[in-house]
Design an enzyme around this catalytic site. Structure first.
Site, PDB file in Angstrom:
ATOM      1  N   ASP A 183      37.415  37.113  53.756  1.00  0.00           N
ATOM      2  CA  ASP A 183      38.335  36.451  52.830  1.00  0.00           C
ATOM      3  C   ASP A 183      37.630  35.255  52.192  1.00  0.00           C
ATOM      4  O   ASP A 183      37.296  34.290  52.881  1.00  0.00           O
ATOM      5  CB  ASP A 183      39.565  35.990  53.623  1.00  0.00           C
ATOM      6  CG  ASP A 183      40.652  35.366  52.758  1.00  0.00           C
ATOM      7  OD1 ASP A 183      40.496  35.337  51.525  1.00  0.00           O
ATOM      8  OD2 ASP A 183      41.662  34.913  53.349  1.00  0.00           O
ATOM      9  N   MET A 220      47.877  29.841  57.081  1.00  0.00           N
ATOM     10  CA  MET A 220      47.027  28.642  57.154  1.00  0.00           C
ATOM     11  C   MET A 220      47.951  27.449  57.376  1.00  0.00           C
ATOM     12  O   MET A 220      48.166  26.615  56.488  1.00  0.00           O
ATOM     13  CB  MET A 220      46.209  28.504  55.867  1.00  0.00           C
ATOM     14  CG  MET A 220      45.059  29.496  55.803  1.00  0.00           C
ATOM     15  SD  MET A 220      44.435  29.728  54.148  1.00  0.00           S
ATOM     16  CE  MET A 220      45.630  30.924  53.558  1.00  0.00           C
ATOM     17  N   MET A 228      36.538  33.919  57.665  1.00  0.00           N
ATOM     18  CA  MET A 228      36.647  33.221  56.375  1.00  0.00           C
ATOM     19  C   MET A 228      35.246  33.037  55.794  1.00  0.00           C
ATOM     20  O   MET A 228      34.358  32.509  56.465  1.00  0.00           O
ATOM     21  CB  MET A 228      37.300  31.844  56.553  1.00  0.00           C
ATOM     22  CG  MET A 228      38.791  31.859  56.898  1.00  0.00           C
ATOM     23  SD  MET A 228      39.855  32.660  55.678  1.00  0.00           S
ATOM     24  CE  MET A 228      39.465  31.759  54.167  1.00  0.00           C
ATOM     25  N   SER A 286      44.714  39.399  46.796  1.00  0.00           N
ATOM     26  CA  SER A 286      45.404  38.180  47.237  1.00  0.00           C
ATOM     27  C   SER A 286      46.305  37.638  46.136  1.00  0.00           C
ATOM     28  O   SER A 286      45.815  37.252  45.061  1.00  0.00           O
ATOM     29  CB  SER A 286      44.374  37.119  47.629  1.00  0.00           C
ATOM     30  OG  SER A 286      45.031  35.897  47.856  1.00  0.00           O
ATOM     31  N   HIS A 288      47.546  40.738  50.246  1.00  0.00           N
ATOM     32  CA  HIS A 288      47.242  39.569  51.076  1.00  0.00           C
ATOM     33  C   HIS A 288      48.069  38.382  50.587  1.00  0.00           C
ATOM     34  O   HIS A 288      48.058  38.059  49.402  1.00  0.00           O
ATOM     35  CB  HIS A 288      45.749  39.270  50.973  1.00  0.00           C
ATOM     36  CG  HIS A 288      45.249  38.202  51.891  1.00  0.00           C
ATOM     37  ND1 HIS A 288      45.002  38.419  53.228  1.00  0.00           N
ATOM     38  CD2 HIS A 288      44.938  36.906  51.661  1.00  0.00           C
ATOM     39  CE1 HIS A 288      44.552  37.292  53.783  1.00  0.00           C
ATOM     40  NE2 HIS A 288      44.514  36.355  52.852  1.00  0.00           N
ATOM     41  N   HIS A 311      48.527  35.719  55.831  1.00  0.00           N
ATOM     42  CA  HIS A 311      47.511  34.809  56.388  1.00  0.00           C
ATOM     43  C   HIS A 311      48.127  33.415  56.486  1.00  0.00           C
ATOM     44  O   HIS A 311      48.364  32.757  55.473  1.00  0.00           O
ATOM     45  CB  HIS A 311      46.300  34.829  55.430  1.00  0.00           C
ATOM     46  CG  HIS A 311      45.179  33.936  55.820  1.00  0.00           C
ATOM     47  ND1 HIS A 311      44.105  33.690  54.979  1.00  0.00           N
ATOM     48  CD2 HIS A 311      44.920  33.223  56.947  1.00  0.00           C
ATOM     49  CE1 HIS A 311      43.248  32.875  55.570  1.00  0.00           C
ATOM     50  NE2 HIS A 311      43.732  32.561  56.754  1.00  0.00           N
ATOM     51  N   ASP A 313      48.770  34.398  51.153  1.00  0.00           N
ATOM     52  CA  ASP A 313      48.224  33.169  51.729  1.00  0.00           C
ATOM     53  C   ASP A 313      49.311  32.110  51.860  1.00  0.00           C
ATOM     54  O   ASP A 313      49.814  31.609  50.864  1.00  0.00           O
ATOM     55  CB  ASP A 313      47.111  32.619  50.826  1.00  0.00           C
ATOM     56  CG  ASP A 313      45.844  33.443  50.939  1.00  0.00           C
ATOM     57  OD1 ASP A 313      45.388  33.662  52.071  1.00  0.00           O
ATOM     58  OD2 ASP A 313      45.323  33.862  49.892  1.00  0.00           O
ATOM     59  N   MET A 322      50.220  28.422  53.038  1.00  0.00           N
ATOM     60  CA  MET A 322      49.564  27.130  53.307  1.00  0.00           C
ATOM     61  C   MET A 322      50.615  26.034  53.428  1.00  0.00           C
ATOM     62  O   MET A 322      51.582  26.018  52.661  1.00  0.00           O
ATOM     63  CB  MET A 322      48.601  26.786  52.165  1.00  0.00           C
ATOM     64  CG  MET A 322      47.585  27.871  51.855  1.00  0.00           C
ATOM     65  SD  MET A 322      46.373  27.310  50.662  1.00  0.00           S
ATOM     66  CE  MET A 322      45.541  28.868  50.268  1.00  0.00           C
TER      67      MET A 322
END
Ligand code: DX5
Ligand code: ZN
Length: 223
Positions: free
Chosen positions: A176, A70, A138, A10, A35, A68, A37, A39
């Site tokens: 994750d 979020m 998660m 990540s 990965h 991913h 992330d 957000m």
């Protein structure tokens, strides 16, 4: 050890001042995916990357970008991430109209992933399990790297793996949060076959060696 288990470092935990060097180190060490992330400061209390960072990653690595999201309204951003080079987009089951979002992801030619926060039961994902490419359980509350693995998520992981087997479904089962040498064994034994790992890889002096150590801890899935 199973060759089918994918490791996805990540970039949330990478040193962004040395992003290319760090990504290339894990790629050379045999990472399967990267990965990313995303957000929005609303779905989770933190802000990170947007499509421009995905586009930059695409220029420095050939790795599949496991993105991913979020974010509270992922539908608004699918096209931007697709154009930037994401290979798969994972959205949270907790967002409105997630069925349409999953359809839209596949319609763009990307792999569609569905994520569950720790407090969300597997039942919430069941209507979608035959139309996703990846299910993300998660194992920490989303928002930050470096948190402690939640052992209380193991029954949910086992239930997801059983459901996949019983119904002959074909999605990847990803975990994750808090994945490292101490936790990789229990999650892979319960059927996890995609492992996100941030803090146990990038901050270490040799991220490539850390990735190889993680892979050594993979155990065969128990039936
Ligand atoms: C947390 C993110 C994770 C994070 C995991 O909200 O979804 O992908 O990078 O970090 P570690 O492996 O440090 O728990
Ligand atoms: Zn993540």
């Amino acid at each position: 050890m199973s060759a089918a288990v994918r490791v996805a470092p990540s970039v949330l935990s990478a040193d962004l001042a040395r992003l290319a060097e760090q990504v290339q180190a894990v790629e050379a060490a045999g990472a399967d995916w990267l990965h990313v992330d995303v957000m929005d400061g609303h779905f989770v209390p933190n802000l990170t990357f947007g499509p421009t960072v995905v586009a930059a990653l695409k220029r420095i690595t050939g790795l599949y970008l496991d993105t991913h999201l979020m974010v509270s309204d992922p539908g608004r951003f699918l096209r931007s991430f697709a154009d930037a080079g994401s290979g798969g987009l994972t959205v949270h089951v907790e967002v409105p109209d997630v069925g349409k979002v999953l359809r839209d992801i596949r319609a763009m030619g990307l792999r569609a992933g569905l994520a569950l926060k720790p407090g969300t039961p597997l039942e919430a994902a069941k209507p979608f399990l035959d139309r996703i490419d990846l299910l993300l359980i998660m194992t920490v509350e989303p928002g930050f790297g470096g948190q402690k693995f939640r052992e209380d998520m193991l029954p949910k992981l086992s239930a997801a793996n059983n459901q996949r087997r019983m119904s002959r479904l074909v999605f990847d089962l990803e975990v994750d949060g808090g994945i490292g040498p101490e936790t990789v064994g229990v999650v892979t034994a319960r059927g996890a076959d995609a492992l996100v790992a941030g803090n146990s890889i990038f901050p270490l002096p040799d991220p490539g060696a850390a990735l190889r150590r993680l892979r050594e801890g993979v155990r065969p899935a128990e039936s």
